[in-house]
Design an enzyme around this catalytic site. Structure first.
Site, PDB file in Angstrom:
ATOM      1  N   ASP A  45      -1.630  -1.175   5.786  1.00 40.97           N
ATOM      2  CA  ASP A  45      -1.960  -0.692   7.128  1.00 40.97           C
ATOM      3  C   ASP A  45      -3.459  -0.708   7.410  1.00 40.97           C
ATOM      4  OD1 ASP A  45      -2.016   1.631   5.225  1.00 40.97           O
ATOM      5  OD2 ASP A  45      -2.774   2.662   6.994  1.00 40.97           O
ATOM      6  N   HIS A  67     -15.294   5.790   0.069  1.00 41.57           N
ATOM      7  CA  HIS A  67     -14.953   6.244   1.418  1.00 41.57           C
ATOM      8  C   HIS A  67     -15.876   7.386   1.836  1.00 41.57           C
ATOM      9  CE1 HIS A  67     -11.473   6.884   4.424  1.00 41.57           C
ATOM     10  NE2 HIS A  67     -12.443   7.699   4.796  1.00 41.57           N
ATOM     11  N   LYS A 116     -11.717   6.099  -2.692  1.00 42.69           N
ATOM     12  CA  LYS A 116     -11.996   7.366  -2.031  1.00 42.69           C
ATOM     13  C   LYS A 116     -13.433   7.855  -2.229  1.00 42.69           C
ATOM     14  CE  LYS A 116      -7.994   7.453  -0.201  1.00 42.69           C
ATOM     15  NZ  LYS A 116      -7.810   6.084   0.281  1.00 42.69           N
ATOM     16  N   ARG A 174     -10.674  -2.686  -2.757  1.00 46.19           N
ATOM     17  CA  ARG A 174     -10.595  -3.487  -1.538  1.00 46.19           C
ATOM     18  C   ARG A 174     -11.956  -3.591  -0.863  1.00 46.19           C
ATOM     19  NH1 ARG A 174      -5.861   0.628   0.008  1.00 46.19           N
ATOM     20  NH2 ARG A 174      -4.114  -0.331  -1.065  1.00 46.19           N
ATOM     21  N   MET A 214     -11.050   3.742   6.010  1.00 51.09           N
ATOM     22  CA  MET A 214      -9.780   3.806   5.285  1.00 51.09           C
ATOM     23  C   MET A 214      -9.448   2.479   4.611  1.00 51.09           C
ATOM     24  SD  MET A 214      -7.694   6.196   4.534  1.00 51.09           S
ATOM     25  CE  MET A 214      -7.786   7.414   5.846  1.00 51.09           C
ATOM     26  N   ASP A 259       0.863  -1.171   0.000  1.00 47.49           N
ATOM     27  CA  ASP A 259       0.000   0.000   0.000  1.00 47.49           C
ATOM     28  C   ASP A 259       0.910   1.236   0.000  1.00 47.49           C
ATOM     29  OD1 ASP A 259      -2.394   1.579   0.388  1.00 47.49           O
ATOM     30  OD2 ASP A 259      -1.789   1.776   2.483  1.00 47.49           O
ATOM     31  N   ALA A 283      -0.003   5.238   1.331  1.00 46.78           N
ATOM     32  CA  ALA A 283      -0.080   6.082   2.531  1.00 46.78           C
ATOM     33  C   ALA A 283      -0.192   5.232   3.791  1.00 46.78           C
ATOM     34  CB  ALA A 283      -1.275   7.026   2.434  1.00 46.78           C
ATOM     35  N   ALA A 297     -13.416  10.344   9.825  1.00 50.37           N
ATOM     36  CA  ALA A 297     -12.680  10.397   8.562  1.00 50.37           C
ATOM     37  C   ALA A 297     -11.870   9.133   8.337  1.00 50.37           C
ATOM     38  CB  ALA A 297     -11.767  11.615   8.547  1.00 50.37           C
TER      39      ALA A 297
END
Length: 282
Positions: A199, A69, A66, A173, A62, A25, A27, A58
């Site tokens: 992460d 999201h 996006k 994902r 994750m 990944d 970030a 927020a």
């Protein structure tokens, strides 16, 4: 029926190593310690729309694409209640589109602000390359954002062999599409010889769905969610207090290993190769 045929061929089907591919990944895993850029972008666009959200709100989805999201943030009961109180209507697809368009604008600025590599990242990548391991990558960022981030990472000497973004595949994902696109592009001989490093829980679930080894990142990732400066300012006891729930959440996905940062990965590669040599599989 020839049941003995399956038994006799079993040893030939067993992959015993080595690790040939590592898929990262971006970030929170390789750069942007704490996964700060997207979080600040989400908070800014919601605030500008008149509906401020918390850091926890927020961060909660994750790993997802996006635009998805943003939709997931709006589905949270408290956020939706605040949205309706402010706008007078339930959020709709047009609202999601508007927020997403603004997110792309803001995040283009943010990825430049938070493009520093996580300490130890380049050493780990160099270690993998010395072992002949191909370096792939996946991201919940769309291609529009990565067009800015890829060259910024290259300026810092991070140049993965392949980049699959969520806008390049049919499903993001936790589906394995981006990971499998990497396996094909990098000519991975066997998915059991590949490692996914991420992460986010959804990223780890995608890794498991691909049939690969899944390694979670706790300290530098979204689950702890602190910048490098904030993290290093903590005492060891305070760091552990953040790590314990983060590790537990990542472990609940079924991840094979959970480490603090990418700097800890070489020892995990050794451990996985030992497991493979002993006949274990993901």
């Amino acid at each position: 029926m020839q049941p003995s045929l399956l038994t006799s061929n079993a040893s030939h089907r067993q992959y015993r190593g080595p690790i040939t591919t590592a898929i990262f990944d971006w970030a929170g895993t390789v750069l942007d310690f704490g996964c700060i850029a997207p979080v600040e972008a989400f908070r800014q666009v919601f605030s500008d729309a008149g509906v401020p959200i918390t850091i926890a709100e927020a961060r909660a989805p994750m790993g997802a694409a996006k635009r998805e999201h943003i939709a997931l943030i709006l589905k949270e009961a408290d956020v939706q209640a605040r949205w309706q109180a402010h706008t007078g209507h339930a959020s709709n697809e047009a609202d999601v589109d508007a927020l997403y368009k603004e997110f792309l604008r803001v995040d283009e600025i943010n990825v430049a602000k938070y493009a520093d590599l996580i300490p130890g990242a380049l050493d780990t990548i160099a270690h993998l390359r010395a072992r002949g391991i191909a370096v792939g990558s996946t991201t919940g960022y769309p291609r529009e954002v990565m067009k800015n981030l890829i060259p910024l990472a290259a300026e810092r000497n991070y140049k993965p062999d392949f980049v699959s973004t969520v806008s390049d595949v049919a499903r993001g994902r936790p589906f394995p599409d981006m990971i499998l696109a990497n396996a094909l592009a990098l000519a991975t001989p066997d998915v059991r010889g590949a490692v996914v490093v991420d992460d986010s829980p959804t990223g780890l679930l995608a890794g498991l769905a691909s049939g690969m080894w899944a390694v979670g990142i706790a300290a530098s990732g979204n689950e702890v969610g602190l910048s490098l400066a904030e993290w290093t300012a903590l005492s060891p006891a305070e760091q552990q207090a953040h790590l314990t729930p983060a590790r537990a959440k990542l472990e609940r996905t079924g991840a094979h290993f959970v480490i603090d940062t990418i700097a800890d990965l070489p020892a995990v590669i050794d451990a996985i190769e030992a497991l493979l040599a002993a006949g274990e599989r993901p």
